[in-house]
Scaffold this motif. Structure first.
Motif, PDB file in Angstrom:
ATOM      1  N   LEU A   1       0.777  -1.387  -0.030  1.00 57.01           N
ATOM      2  CA  LEU A   1       0.204  -0.010  -0.091  1.00 57.01           C
ATOM      3  C   LEU A   1       0.939   1.260  -0.169  1.00 57.01           C
ATOM      4  O   LEU A   1       1.862   1.057   0.824  1.00 57.01           O
ATOM      5  CB  LEU A   1      -0.905   0.067   1.115  1.00 57.01           C
ATOM      6  N   SER A   2       0.371   2.308  -0.560  1.00 57.35           N
ATOM      7  CA  SER A   2       1.080   3.448  -0.645  1.00 57.35           C
ATOM      8  C   SER A   2       0.852   4.448   0.537  1.00 57.35           C
ATOM      9  O   SER A   2       1.366   5.476   0.771  1.00 57.35           O
ATOM     10  CB  SER A   2       0.661   4.289  -2.170  1.00 57.35           C
ATOM     11  N   VAL A   3       0.039   3.948   1.503  1.00 63.69           N
ATOM     12  CA  VAL A   3      -0.393   4.719   2.491  1.00 63.69           C
ATOM     13  C   VAL A   3      -0.059   3.980   3.836  1.00 63.69           C
ATOM     14  O   VAL A   3      -0.195   2.763   3.932  1.00 63.69           O
ATOM     15  CB  VAL A   3      -1.909   5.159   2.456  1.00 63.69           C
ATOM     16  N   LYS A   4       0.154   4.537   4.853  1.00 63.47           N
ATOM     17  CA  LYS A   4       0.211   4.053   6.283  1.00 63.47           C
ATOM     18  C   LYS A   4      -1.420   4.059   7.253  1.00 63.47           C
ATOM     19  O   LYS A   4      -1.187   2.909   7.851  1.00 63.47           O
ATOM     20  CB  LYS A   4       1.098   4.791   7.063  1.00 63.47           C
ATOM     21  N   HIS A   5      -1.878   4.676   6.751  1.00 63.69           N
ATOM     22  CA  HIS A   5      -3.332   4.705   7.357  1.00 63.69           C
ATOM     23  C   HIS A   5      -4.194   4.658   6.322  1.00 63.69           C
ATOM     24  O   HIS A   5      -4.193   5.197   5.088  1.00 63.69           O
ATOM     25  CB  HIS A   5      -3.530   6.227   7.925  1.00 63.69           C
ATOM     26  N   LEU A   6      -5.560   4.280   6.621  1.00 63.09           N
ATOM     27  CA  LEU A   6      -6.466   4.310   5.446  1.00 63.09           C
ATOM     28  C   LEU A   6      -7.658   5.534   6.003  1.00 63.09           C
ATOM     29  O   LEU A   6      -8.399   5.139   6.894  1.00 63.09           O
ATOM     30  CB  LEU A   6      -7.323   2.897   5.466  1.00 63.09           C
TER      31      LEU A   6
ATOM     32  N   THR B   1     -13.802   1.923   3.983  1.00 65.42           N
ATOM     33  CA  THR B   1     -14.100   0.561   3.815  1.00 65.42           C
ATOM     34  C   THR B   1     -15.436   0.091   3.056  1.00 65.42           C
ATOM     35  O   THR B   1     -15.449  -0.960   2.523  1.00 65.42           O
ATOM     36  CB  THR B   1     -13.788  -0.339   5.056  1.00 65.42           C
ATOM     37  N   GLN B   2     -16.363   0.934   3.415  1.00 64.12           N
ATOM     38  CA  GLN B   2     -17.418   0.574   2.719  1.00 64.12           C
ATOM     39  C   GLN B   2     -17.664   0.737   1.241  1.00 64.12           C
ATOM     40  O   GLN B   2     -17.937  -0.275   0.525  1.00 64.12           O
ATOM     41  CB  GLN B   2     -18.597   1.722   3.339  1.00 64.12           C
ATOM     42  N   ALA B   3     -16.934   1.896   0.668  1.00 62.56           N
ATOM     43  CA  ALA B   3     -16.726   2.029  -0.599  1.00 62.56           C
ATOM     44  C   ALA B   3     -15.844   0.942  -1.088  1.00 62.56           C
ATOM     45  O   ALA B   3     -16.073   0.551  -2.372  1.00 62.56           O
ATOM     46  CB  ALA B   3     -15.980   3.246  -1.064  1.00 62.56           C
ATOM     47  N   LEU B   4     -15.067   0.268  -0.572  1.00 60.24           N
ATOM     48  CA  LEU B   4     -13.954  -0.665  -0.926  1.00 60.24           C
ATOM     49  C   LEU B   4     -15.001  -1.874  -1.228  1.00 60.24           C
ATOM     50  O   LEU B   4     -14.744  -2.846  -2.164  1.00 60.24           O
ATOM     51  CB  LEU B   4     -12.924  -1.088   0.026  1.00 60.24           C
ATOM     52  N   LEU B   5     -15.636  -2.228  -0.021  1.00 64.79           N
ATOM     53  CA  LEU B   5     -16.519  -3.510  -0.248  1.00 64.79           C
ATOM     54  C   LEU B   5     -17.694  -3.161  -1.294  1.00 64.79           C
ATOM     55  O   LEU B   5     -17.896  -4.182  -1.954  1.00 64.79           O
ATOM     56  CB  LEU B   5     -17.161  -3.715   1.261  1.00 64.79           C
ATOM     57  N   ASP B   6     -17.987  -1.999  -1.660  1.00 65.90           N
ATOM     58  CA  ASP B   6     -19.004  -1.903  -2.602  1.00 65.90           C
ATOM     59  C   ASP B   6     -18.484  -2.122  -3.791  1.00 65.90           C
ATOM     60  O   ASP B   6     -18.927  -2.782  -4.708  1.00 65.90           O
ATOM     61  CB  ASP B   6     -19.662  -0.299  -2.390  1.00 65.90           C
ATOM     62  N   GLY B   7     -17.173  -1.510  -4.108  1.00 69.93           N
ATOM     63  CA  GLY B   7     -16.359  -1.985  -5.581  1.00 69.93           C
ATOM     64  C   GLY B   7     -16.082  -3.529  -5.681  1.00 69.93           C
ATOM     65  O   GLY B   7     -16.365  -3.988  -6.630  1.00 69.93           O
ATOM     66  N   PHE B   8     -15.907  -3.910  -4.581  1.00 69.06           N
ATOM     67  CA  PHE B   8     -15.426  -5.317  -4.552  1.00 69.06           C
ATOM     68  C   PHE B   8     -16.678  -6.328  -4.798  1.00 69.06           C
ATOM     69  O   PHE B   8     -16.773  -7.247  -5.641  1.00 69.06           O
ATOM     70  CB  PHE B   8     -14.917  -5.707  -2.947  1.00 69.06           C
TER      71      PHE B   8
ATOM     72  N   MET C   1     -10.496  -7.316   6.564  1.00 68.42           N
ATOM     73  CA  MET C   1      -9.315  -8.101   6.941  1.00 68.42           C
ATOM     74  C   MET C   1      -8.165  -7.762   6.011  1.00 68.42           C
ATOM     75  O   MET C   1      -7.217  -7.588   6.395  1.00 68.42           O
ATOM     76  CB  MET C   1      -9.718  -9.702   6.689  1.00 68.42           C
ATOM     77  N   ALA C   2      -8.606  -7.553   4.781  1.00 68.24           N
ATOM     78  CA  ALA C   2      -7.392  -7.237   3.799  1.00 68.24           C
ATOM     79  C   ALA C   2      -6.680  -5.706   4.257  1.00 68.24           C
ATOM     80  O   ALA C   2      -5.562  -5.789   3.934  1.00 68.24           O
ATOM     81  CB  ALA C   2      -7.901  -7.282   2.398  1.00 68.24           C
ATOM     82  N   VAL C   3      -7.430  -4.779   4.307  1.00 65.04           N
ATOM     83  CA  VAL C   3      -7.014  -3.689   4.947  1.00 65.04           C
ATOM     84  C   VAL C   3      -6.077  -3.718   6.139  1.00 65.04           C
ATOM     85  O   VAL C   3      -5.066  -3.134   5.963  1.00 65.04           O
ATOM     86  CB  VAL C   3      -8.227  -2.649   5.135  1.00 65.04           C
ATOM     87  N   LEU C   4      -6.667  -4.278   6.988  1.00 65.99           N
ATOM     88  CA  LEU C   4      -6.059  -4.296   8.359  1.00 65.99           C
ATOM     89  C   LEU C   4      -4.628  -5.478   8.075  1.00 65.99           C
ATOM     90  O   LEU C   4      -3.423  -4.890   8.629  1.00 65.99           O
ATOM     91  CB  LEU C   4      -6.731  -5.319   9.133  1.00 65.99           C
ATOM     92  N   TYR C   5      -4.641  -6.260   7.201  1.00 63.73           N
ATOM     93  CA  TYR C   5      -3.350  -7.125   7.074  1.00 63.73           C
ATOM     94  C   TYR C   5      -2.347  -6.248   6.171  1.00 63.73           C
ATOM     95  O   TYR C   5      -1.197  -6.259   6.609  1.00 63.73           O
ATOM     96  CB  TYR C   5      -3.864  -8.369   5.957  1.00 63.73           C
ATOM     97  N   LEU C   6      -2.911  -5.530   5.470  1.00 64.68           N
ATOM     98  CA  LEU C   6      -2.014  -4.934   4.452  1.00 64.68           C
ATOM     99  C   LEU C   6      -1.360  -3.749   5.293  1.00 64.68           C
ATOM    100  O   LEU C   6      -0.260  -3.322   5.198  1.00 64.68           O
ATOM    101  CB  LEU C   6      -2.715  -4.265   3.377  1.00 64.68           C
TER     102      LEU C   6
END
Lengths: 307, 179
Positions: A4-9, A139-146, A297-302
């Motif tokens: 990831l290019s970021v340290k925080h989401l 994370t809502q937008a990510l899960l919507d896109g996913f 899970m993916a966001v926390l892991y990365l």
């Protein structure tokens, strides 16, 4: 190796398209984990995460907590209604006290837009924005896109209409950023009083007629009417809103096309969606909820690897 | 950097045949046996072995792909991030004989993680390990293979490079790399 290019989401705005694609690819592997007999992996067993919720939440908080537990992290929960925030403690003091207990990551929901950005400037732990006022809900937008990718194969080239209370919605803004980064066309639709004045500057189409919006789109992301954020009346009554902007099965059937219905929840049944539409074959609402755990899970892991 | 060829495609082919004969000798009809190729490169060897066993015996051995990334003990301790690969285990391993297959056995930590990952799918009756290259004297953990293509004496700074046609290489080659 990609990271990831970021340290925080903090929001979708700060992510790149490769970031989003990496999160999706990682979520694919976690979705497989969630369908195993033993749905738990030890990746985050040495990490402590605090869920700091200054605003009420059911599914986002449960989804984050489940994601953390599936990754074997240690989890502590905090809600402002039963804490020293009621005694006048500041946000920074509250979080610094939590960090003094050797917490590695903070998942925060707050009613003030920008609060996770403020926090990120002052503390060293990774921060995940679980919703900041009417600003972003990444994370809502990510899960919507996913979920759109899962249903349609890809997000790029798809037409997505975001329908409802755009003005008060953090989901709408994060969705617009995420969908555009992934190459989708985005339209917003709702009563003119619930559309932000400068929404066109984000490069989205604006439509006031819900039937026309549904005729245009492949996916309709229907938003909840956020009565709790409305200090004044933005429309005459819920009944009138549901008559003009409510989506029901008869309306979907009359379109004579396949359309995917999404909703971030909780649904005001009979207002923005009737039960026969929410529970129809068009709906992927429960898939969104399932995908939410894999995405988180993916966001926390990365993020744990970017420390 | 120097590299020395330790296996070419002809030798590799002979070696895979020999490993298959050993598996057939111990597993007979494979009626209670399954194979798990370890991601990322063990799956190529596992696929070759499955095809060769089918050619030799007409038996199709169930083969899954196992990724041990989430079970590694060096998460957040490496300079490069760990990106997971797909796991696909479309069969029951409970009470089955499992053959774990990987290309190179080095410290044993990947196999240790794979054993953990495998138990998320059930409790096998017996587990064996098949590797193409066993780097001797480099183990961090007490893990030894049951089937070995070739033992290689190497020092820690050296590296084994495995090139598979399936990954886009012109030919199958296995190299010992000196830094």
């Amino acid at each position: 190796m990609q990271q990831l290019s970021v340290k925080h989401l903090l929001g979708i705005k700060g992510l790149t398209r490769p970031d989003i694609e990496l999160i999706f690819e990682t979520a694919d592997t976690f979705k497989e984990v969630l369908n195993r007999p033993i749905k738990k992996v030890p990746s985050l067993r040495d990490i402590t995460i605090a869920n700091v919720f200054f605003e009420n939440s059911t599914r986002t908080r449960l989804s984050f907590e489940l994601a953390q537990k599936r990754l074997s992290a240690d989890v502590i929960n905090f809600s402002s209604s039963s804490s020293s925030v009621k005694k006048g403690e500041t946000l920074l003091d509250t979080v610094n006290n939590i960090l003094a207990m050797k917490v590695d990551m903070i998942v925060m929901r707050h009613s003030s837009p920008g609060s996770p950005h403020f926090l990120a400037k002052h503390i060293s732990a990774n921060i995940v924005n679980a919703g900041d006022g009417t600003h972003e809900h990444p994370t809502q937008a990510l899960l919507d896109g996913f979920s759109i990718r899962e249903k349609h194969g890809e997000v790029g080239g798809k037409k997505v209409a975001i329908i409802g209370d755009i003005l008060h919605s953090r989901v709408a803004l994060s969705n617009i950023f995420a969908l555009q980064k992934l190459g989708a066309q985005v339209m917003v639709c709702g009563p003119v009083t619930l559309l932000p004045r400068y929404i066109r500057e984000l490069g989205v189409q604006v439509e006031l007629d819900v039937r026309k919006a549904l005729q245009w789109c492949d996916v309709a992301n229907v938003l909840r009417i956020q009565l709790e954020r409305q200090q004044i009346k933005y429309f005459p009554s819920l009944r009138e809103y549901s008559l003009y902007y409510g989506i029901n099965k008869a309306l979907l059937d009359s379109l004579d096309k396949e359309i995917t219905i999404m909703h971030p929840g909780p649904i005001n049944r009979g207002v923005e969606l009737t039960s026969d539409a929410a529970d129809s074959h068009h709906s992927i609402i429960l898939n969104q909820v399932e995908n939410g755990v894999a995405i988180r899970m993916a966001v926390l892991y990365l993020l744990a690897q970017s420390r | 950097m120097q590299k020395r060829l330790i296996l070419d495609s002809r030798l590799l082919d002979i070696m895979i045949s020999r490993l298959c004969q050993q598996l057939i000798e111990n597993h007979h009809t494979f009626s209670e046996s399954v194979m798990l190729g370890l991601q990322p490169r063990g799956i190529f060897l596992a696929e070759r072995i499955r095809q060769r066993i089918k050619a030799l015996t007409n038996i199709v051995v169930p083969l899954g792909y196992l990724d041990a990334t989430f079970y590694r003990d060096d998460f957040r301790r490496r300079e490069t991030p760990l990106k997971p690969n797909a796991t696909r285990v479309p069969f029951i391993i409970e009470n089955h004989n499992v053959v774990l297959i990987d290309d190179v056995l080095f410290t044993g930590r990947t196999v240790r993680a794979a054993l953990d990952a495998m138990t998320a799918f059930g409790r096998p009756k017996k587990v064996e390990l098949l590797v193409l290259i066993d780097r001797k004297y480099s183990r961090d953990l007490p893990i030894e293979p049951n089937y070995v293509g070739r033992h290689v004496n190497s020092i820690l700074s050296q590296r084994i490079l495995v090139e598979w046609k399936e990954q886009g290489a012109a030919d199958d080659n296995i190299w010992l790399i000196n830094p």
